[in-house]
Design a protein around this motif. Structure first.
Motif, short mmCIF file in Angstrom:
data_model
loop_
_atom_site.label_atom_id
_atom_site.label_comp_id
_atom_site.label_asym_id
_atom_site.label_seq_id
_atom_site.Cartn_x
_atom_site.Cartn_y
_atom_site.Cartn_z
N HIS A 110 -45.81 -9.14 -17.32
CA HIS A 110 -44.56 -9.11 -16.55
C HIS A 110 -44.13 -7.66 -16.31
N PHE A 111 -43.68 -7.40 -15.08
CA PHE A 111 -43.08 -6.12 -14.75
C PHE A 111 -41.61 -6.15 -15.12
N ILE A 112 -41.18 -5.20 -15.95
CA ILE A 112 -39.79 -5.09 -16.38
C ILE A 112 -39.19 -3.84 -15.76
N THR A 113 -38.09 -4.01 -15.01
CA THR A 113 -37.42 -2.88 -14.39
C THR A 113 -36.04 -2.69 -15.02
N THR A 114 -35.79 -1.49 -15.52
CA THR A 114 -34.46 -1.16 -16.05
C THR A 114 -33.76 -0.24 -15.06
N ARG A 115 -32.44 -0.33 -15.04
CA ARG A 115 -31.64 0.50 -14.13
C ARG A 115 -30.64 1.29 -14.95
N MET A 116 -30.51 2.56 -14.60
CA MET A 116 -29.52 3.42 -15.24
C MET A 116 -28.63 4.03 -14.16
N ASP A 117 -27.32 3.87 -14.31
CA ASP A 117 -26.34 4.50 -13.43
C ASP A 117 -25.83 5.77 -14.12
N VAL A 118 -26.03 6.90 -13.46
CA VAL A 118 -25.68 8.19 -14.04
C VAL A 118 -24.43 8.72 -13.36
N ARG A 119 -23.45 9.12 -14.17
CA ARG A 119 -22.18 9.64 -13.65
C ARG A 119 -21.98 11.08 -14.09
N ALA A 120 -21.36 11.85 -13.20
CA ALA A 120 -20.99 13.23 -13.51
C ALA A 120 -19.48 13.33 -13.40
N ASN A 121 -18.84 13.64 -14.52
CA ASN A 121 -17.37 13.69 -14.56
C ASN A 121 -16.78 12.39 -14.03
N ASP A 122 -17.38 11.28 -14.48
CA ASP A 122 -16.94 9.92 -14.15
C ASP A 122 -17.18 9.51 -12.69
N GLU A 123 -17.90 10.32 -11.94
CA GLU A 123 -18.25 9.99 -10.55
C GLU A 123 -19.73 9.64 -10.48
N LEU A 124 -20.06 8.50 -9.85
CA LEU A 124 -21.45 8.08 -9.76
C LEU A 124 -22.27 9.14 -9.04
N ALA A 125 -23.30 9.66 -9.73
CA ALA A 125 -24.11 10.73 -9.17
C ALA A 125 -25.49 10.27 -8.75
N GLY A 126 -25.96 9.16 -9.33
CA GLY A 126 -27.28 8.67 -8.96
C GLY A 126 -27.70 7.48 -9.81
N THR A 127 -28.79 6.85 -9.41
CA THR A 127 -29.34 5.73 -10.17
C THR A 127 -30.81 6.01 -10.45
#
Length: 334
Positions: free
Chosen positions: A135-152
């Motif tokens: 099985h392919f398992i994909t994890t997602r991380m949401d990265v914030r800079a000073n509480d502002e979404l900066a990237g995934t």
């Protein structure tokens, strides 16, 4: 191995989609110039945007600011371990990273404080690949800079049961060309030939187009007496290739074998196997003598047996049976 062997497995795996693996994670360091500099030096990235008072971090450093180092993070949940435990119990015990995807929403600048959340993004149905089924398992991380979404950051791995592989027992063939053909012709006649420069008399092995002492391209050959000593050696443990490994007491080709640098009585050295003695009994300075080993119906190789060890069949378990490249000398001809 397929999901058919574990009824209801995919439904249980699918239930993990969307569950959090990290909540409220905090980067151990704010975005900073030294880490940016180290990254750029390692990657060879000389973009001026990453230097100076208005510098930004390379976008591909997105995940670097979330890493926990050797001490790890404390914000992880048990979800990831539970999911992998289900796969391990079902026989999908191997893992390989396949790819990652990043989306950049705003640049990161020195001083930015990094926080992040992670979750199981998706679990694929059972797939069959060249590596095996899993099985392919994909994890997602949401990265914030000073509480502002900066990237995934999405990271995908394959958790799989390795496909059964049939070992290839044939030894790789030596490359025979116009430079070393004379050497292999000698082997076929059970003669170990050494090149000798006709300009200065220097003997050389492996075979070369010209003399390393005087540069002459003229040479003849002398036949080695077949005696020598172990100048140095290594023991090959892993990986075990059936075509090279030593026969055990059951005749199976498994286990370590010794590869020696043999100093011949003529003064030259060559790489070959040391036979007639268990691999862990090979010693520097041990006297050896030449023999020719029939590897298969097409290939015969010169190897070196411990002097006085008797026939190969009497050597028992652990006796090496193959050369490790030294006998495949490259060299010149008249």
């Amino acid at each position: 191995m397929t999901d058919r062997d574990v009824p209801g497995l995919y439904e249980r795996l699918k239930a993990y989609e969307g569950r959090a693996t990290t909540t409220g994670g905090t980067g151990k360091d704010p975005v900073n110039e030294p880490m940016i500099r180290h990254w750029c030096e390692a990657m060879g990235d000389t973009n001026p945007a990453y230097r100076g008072p208005d510098a930004v971090a390379p976008p591909t450093m997105l995940q670097a600011w979330t890493m926990g180092g050797l001490s790890g993070h404390t914000a992880h949940s048990t979800v990831h371990d539970e999911l992998f435990g289900l796969l391990d119990d079902a026989g999908y015990t191997s893992i390989v990273a396949t790819d990652c995807e990043q989306e950049y929403l705003r640049p990161l600048r020195p001083g930015d404080r990094i926080t992040f959340d992670g979750a199981i993004d998706s679990v694929s149905q059972c797939k069959t690949t060249k590596l095996g089924t899993g099985h392919f398992i994909t994890t997602r991380m949401d990265v914030r800079a000073n509480d502002e979404l900066a990237g995934t950051h999405r990271f995908r791995i394959l958790k799989y049961a390795p496909a059964a592989r049939k070992p290839k027992g044939r030894r790789p063939r030596p490359v025979i060309n116009r430079d070393n053909a004379g050497f292999w012709e000698g082997v076929a006649e059970h003669r170990l030939l050494i090149q000798r420069c006709t300009g200065c008399g220097t003997q050389r092995f492996p075979w070369l187009p010209g003399c390393h002492a005087c540069g002459s391209d003229r040479w003849d050959t002398v036949e080695a007496s077949g005696t020598g000593t172990v100048y140095s050696y290594v023991v090959m443990h892993h990986p075990v290739f059936p075509g090279f490994a030593a026969p055990d007491q059951h005749g199976d080709t498994t286990g370590p074998y010794a590869v020696g640098l043999i100093e011949l009585a003529e003064g030259v050295r060559m790489v070959s196997n040391v036979t007639g003695v268990p691999y862990d009994k090979v010693r520097i300075g041990m006297p050896v003598e030449l023999e020719f080993l029939r590897v298969d119906e097409e290939l015969e190789l010169p190897v070196f047996r411990r002097a006085g060890a008797g026939s190969y069949g009497a050597a028992g378990a652990g006796a090496g049976t193959g050369t490790a490249g030294g006998s495949g000398a490259t060299g010149g001809e008249d």
